[in-house]
Design a protein around this motif. Structure first.
Motif, short mmCIF file in Angstrom:
data_model
loop_
_atom_site.label_atom_id
_atom_site.label_comp_id
_atom_site.label_asym_id
_atom_site.label_seq_id
_atom_site.Cartn_x
_atom_site.Cartn_y
_atom_site.Cartn_z
N LEU A 106 17.46 -7.23 9.08
CA LEU A 106 16.53 -7.68 8.04
C LEU A 106 15.09 -7.55 8.52
N LEU A 107 14.84 -7.91 9.76
CA LEU A 107 13.48 -7.81 10.30
C LEU A 107 13.03 -6.36 10.34
N ARG A 108 13.94 -5.48 10.74
CA ARG A 108 13.60 -4.05 10.81
C ARG A 108 13.30 -3.46 9.44
N LEU A 109 14.05 -3.86 8.43
CA LEU A 109 13.91 -3.27 7.10
C LEU A 109 12.78 -3.88 6.28
N ALA A 116 14.76 -1.04 0.66
CA ALA A 116 14.31 -2.31 1.21
C ALA A 116 12.91 -2.67 0.71
N HIS A 117 12.02 -1.68 0.65
CA HIS A 117 10.66 -1.94 0.17
C HIS A 117 10.67 -2.37 -1.30
N ARG A 118 11.46 -1.66 -2.11
CA ARG A 118 11.51 -2.01 -3.52
C ARG A 118 12.17 -3.37 -3.74
N TRP A 119 13.22 -3.67 -2.98
CA TRP A 119 13.87 -4.99 -3.10
C TRP A 119 12.90 -6.09 -2.73
N LEU A 120 12.10 -5.86 -1.67
CA LEU A 120 11.15 -6.87 -1.22
C LEU A 120 10.10 -7.15 -2.31
N THR A 121 9.59 -6.09 -2.93
CA THR A 121 8.51 -6.25 -3.91
C THR A 121 9.00 -6.58 -5.32
N GLU A 122 10.24 -6.14 -5.64
CA GLU A 122 10.74 -6.34 -7.01
C GLU A 122 11.70 -7.52 -7.14
N VAL A 123 12.28 -7.97 -6.03
CA VAL A 123 13.26 -9.05 -6.11
C VAL A 123 12.82 -10.27 -5.30
N PHE A 124 12.66 -10.10 -3.99
CA PHE A 124 12.38 -11.25 -3.13
C PHE A 124 11.03 -11.90 -3.45
N GLU A 125 9.96 -11.11 -3.43
CA GLU A 125 8.63 -11.70 -3.62
C GLU A 125 8.44 -12.32 -5.01
N PRO A 126 8.92 -11.71 -6.11
CA PRO A 126 8.81 -12.38 -7.41
C PRO A 126 9.54 -13.72 -7.46
N VAL A 127 10.71 -13.79 -6.80
CA VAL A 127 11.44 -15.07 -6.77
C VAL A 127 10.64 -16.12 -6.04
N VAL A 128 10.07 -15.75 -4.89
CA VAL A 128 9.29 -16.71 -4.11
C VAL A 128 8.05 -17.15 -4.88
N ARG A 129 7.40 -16.19 -5.57
CA ARG A 129 6.21 -16.53 -6.35
C ARG A 129 6.55 -17.42 -7.54
N ALA A 130 7.79 -17.37 -7.99
CA ALA A 130 8.19 -18.19 -9.15
C ALA A 130 8.30 -19.67 -8.81
N VAL A 131 8.31 -19.99 -7.53
CA VAL A 131 8.40 -21.39 -7.13
C VAL A 131 7.04 -22.05 -7.32
N PRO A 132 6.95 -23.12 -8.11
CA PRO A 132 5.65 -23.79 -8.32
C PRO A 132 5.06 -24.29 -7.01
N ASP A 149 20.94 3.06 -7.29
CA ASP A 149 21.26 4.44 -6.89
C ASP A 149 20.21 5.01 -5.93
N LEU A 150 19.74 4.17 -5.00
CA LEU A 150 18.75 4.59 -4.02
C LEU A 150 19.47 4.99 -2.73
N ILE A 151 19.26 6.21 -2.28
CA ILE A 151 19.92 6.70 -1.07
C ILE A 151 19.17 6.25 0.17
N ASP A 152 17.84 6.32 0.13
CA ASP A 152 17.03 5.99 1.30
C ASP A 152 16.99 4.48 1.51
N GLU A 153 17.43 4.02 2.68
CA GLU A 153 17.52 2.58 2.96
C GLU A 153 16.15 1.92 3.03
N GLN A 154 15.18 2.60 3.66
CA GLN A 154 13.85 2.03 3.78
C GLN A 154 13.19 1.89 2.41
N GLN A 155 13.35 2.89 1.56
CA GLN A 155 12.78 2.81 0.22
C GLN A 155 13.41 1.67 -0.57
#
Length: 401
Positions: free
Chosen positions: A287-290, A323-339, A315-321
């Protein structure tokens, strides 16, 4: 005398190699518990390192040395080979058997030693789980042991858990992949060896009266078969049944395995899924690496499982790509949703981990994947809002730091 080794401790040269191991003087030896062996085995301590020495024929020593080195290269839980000593002769010039030297596994005991003491049920369960996990991992690697027993297996306590290690590989063979016949034969040998050792301990009145040899053997094989099936079978799930994937991962966790990644391929109407299992610690590093996120092991495991599912759905083949999209599209929006007033309750990684669990529970109740947005809102309203601030729980006045 000839020593073959990748890294020789010079102190090994000073040992009395002109004597058979059974005649070595006590001042060279260390008394440690050991299982039954068909060979003479002795322990020596040199420069704060303990070595196990086994006397055997040269061909057998060379084979076991090569196998243990191969297992070390793939990071398999086994003792580490140090050297082979060959061309030994006594003071009269008569040949002596070769010696295989391995590094003793610190803080470890043979399974046989523990079975000769009183075992609580929960301790027995953890020991059998660790042994079953070792055999499953061994067979996934393509290694056929051919002599699994309580004497040939070490256990070590590790932060409240048990880990099992292979200690004798002379009958083993490493293949690209095991056939069903090879795997079944290995399990049958395990059954016979462990049953025989339990009867031996029972006859010597060393086995606790509550332990039934036949039940122990059946239990080990049952745990192995359940784990082997759960780890290896390919599961087809519908595109809208993502929570089924999470359910399978949870079943693996209940059996004692962490899931490093989920191998997925698309099929008509859904996905074909096969989890891959690893040792603890892998998830935090991956997780730290990605993503650059630093999390505890269980948190990292859950975040990576979500990342892998996201990657497969996208359908993303590249793992780094991915991970970047998951971080910006999934993880960070969830964290920002916390009041803002709730953000001191828990750390972001823990909040996201708990939301994943909350989403899984909601999906199980609904019989479908409820989606991330509703799960986030439900968690914030029904769970997080009622939790105390983490700093207050730790005894630190909120606002003081």
């Amino acid at each position: 005398m000839r020593i073959t080794s990748a890294l020789v401790d010079p102190a090994l040269l000073d040992l009395p190699w002109h004597l058979p191991l059974e005649e070595w003087p006590a001042d060279h030896l260390v008394a440690l518990p050991q299982g039954i062996s068909r060979h003479i085995v002795r322990f020596v301590k040199l420069n704060d390192t303990v070595y196990a020495l086994k006397e055997t024929r040269e061909r057998i020593a060379e084979k076991e040395y090569d196998l243990l080195r191969a297992l070390e290269r793939i990071d398999f839980p086994a003792v580490k080979a140090v050297a082979i000593v060959t061309d030994r002769t006594d003071t009269d010039g008569e040949p002596l058997e070769s010696v295989l030297i391995t590094r003793h596994l610190q803080f470890s005991l043979p399974y046989r030693a523990l079975f000769s003491h009183v075992l609580r049920p929960e301790t027995m369960n953890r020991l059998l789980d660790a042994l079953a996990a070792l055999i499953v991992r061994m067979h996934l690697t393509g290694f056929s042991w051919g002599d699994c027993s309580l004497s040939n297996t070490l256990f070590r306590r590790d932060a409240g858990a048990f880990a099992a290690y292979l200690v004798d590989a002379e009958t083993g063979n490493l293949y690209p992949k095991l056939s069903e016949g090879q795997r079944s034969e290995d399990i049958e040998i395990l059954r016979l060896n462990i049953f025989g050792e339990c009867l031996d301990l029972q006859a010597a009145e060393l086995l606790h009266e509550a332990i039934d040899p036949e039940t122990v053997v059946d239990d080990i094989v049952s745990r192995y078969e359940r784990l082997w099936h759960e780890v290896t079978y390919e599961q087809e799930v519908a595109r809208d049944a993502r929570h089924d994937i999470e359910g399978r991962i949870r079943r693996l966790n209940d059996l004692g395995f962490d899931v490093a990644e989920v191998a997925m391929s698309t099929v008509d109407g859904g996905y074909r899924v096969r989890p891959k299992v690893v040792d603890a610690g892998y998830h935090t590093r991956r997780l730290l690496r990605l993503t650059g996120l630093d999390a505890e092991e269980n948190q990292a495991r859950q975040l990576l499982n979500d990342l892998d599912a996201y990657r497969a759905e996208s359908d993303l083949i590249d793992e780094q790509q991915a991970a970047h999209r998951w971080l910006t599209e999934v993880f960070e929006p969830v964290v920002r949703a916390v009041p803002a007033n709730l953000r001191r309750k828990l750390e972001p990684q823990e909040i996201f981990s708990q939301i994943i669990q909350h989403k899984w529970l909601l999906s199980e109740r609904a019989g479908r994947d409820v989606g991330m947005a509703p799960a986030v809102q439900s968690y914030l309203t029904d769970v997080l809002a009622h939790k105390p601030d983490e700093q207050a729980v730790l005894g630190v006045e909120v606002g003081a730091v």
